[in-house]
Design a protein around this motif. Sequence first.
Motif: not given
Length: 474
Positions: A230-233, A289-293, A318-322
Amino acid sequence: MADPPAVAVEAALLPTTDELARVEKFTRERFVHPGEELEDALAPGSARRNALDYALAELDAGAKVPSNKWRRRYSLLLGLERVLSEDEQRLVDGTLLNPHQVDALSGTLTALLAAAQSPLFAEDDGDVAAPVLAVEEDVPEPDEDEADDEEDLDLDLDLDDEDEADEEDQSGAADVDDEQVAAAEVDEDVRLGDDADDPNAYKRFWFEHATGAGKSVAALGFVESSRTGGVLILTHRRNLVDQFLGELNDRGYGKRISPPLLGDEDRADGPVTVETYQWFVRNAGQISSAYTIVICDEAHTALGEKTSAAIRQWTGPIFIGMTATGALIARHVTDLFPTQTSRFDLAQAARRGVIAPLRCIRIPPGPGVRTIAKVPLRRGDVDVEFDQEMLAELLDQLPFNLAIANLYKTRFHGVPGVVYAAGVRHAYNVAAAFRDEGIKAEAVSGETPKRQLAEILAHYERGDIDVLVNAQLL
């Protein structure tokens, strides 16, 4: 589901064709890409081989979908390898990614592969606990009409206009090669998260792309790369949530959009949720916890005490900042996102033709008028900044406002544009000055009612309004 039994595989033993087919159907990912030999693609000890062995063990244990632990370890890594193995990197609707957007994906893959060799990765038990609210303060549940106000959660940040930050970025940023990854500047121990107080740091990355260079499209590259996780934005304003949702629909990912998953809710089909940082802090401790990113838009707005504490304590994803303001606040972003994976600043974007060439026209204040050099600076949570009230008071003068409107009419008449004002009252007065010059202009701000804001933006899109004057909104 309980963890699968430990995997014992002979070093030289390769999977059979049937095993490979079963695993690829199970994980929805390729393990051998075009042009690769099986022996090289699945070399013992490689991240891809470890992912395959782990998935085989889960299948043998009776799993119907990959476990959350597998998804967090391998879903994004395998997906990035799949996307980058193609001759051209495209989204599901066929959108071709630009080279700098591909750089963000490849830089993250490089960092993930490095992290996979870290002892911390091997010891990571795939903690599936949702984030906890790390600040012992009650966060009131706001009324529906107030849920999106920045003040509700006191994010401890002044959300500066991005264009102001970008101007500083462009003037002071060093010229670097497109392939350069700033992770090399970060101490290796820090980059791999060798910090007892922040053990999850090795799974937090960030990239810098100039305003207008397509950060949202780069974010969708990560969505394309995660078929099971899963992706959480997260973003800092409700109107930006709506923009992301529109982008997901327009680019072919509408079927993956999911309402927020909370508690024990789980999906292994790559659900995508877009929410605000305020929602994230309010619901810390309940998020699935379905969100993996977790993709953190405008990463500098995640540096507030409560938001950053919740991010640090959610050790699973995994956290990705932009962000577009890396040169201005890099030293602060790296406190929370230690590894920079890509940089594409304003100067590079202009040289590549991704954004228009930058031109600056300055209007002298005239004799006897105070300049902004007289406006005091104060220490903010992100950096030193002007005292906003005094700046607005100085700039909001009728001669200035008329000069701006006259200059715009003289040089850019008929061209749509956006004006950034120093405050709400300043925005409305500048818009009035534009109208006095015969230019169709409207002012918007965070105080503009949502329905009225939507109508004004729609009028601008249709060309009924030539100029939008905004105060800390667009």
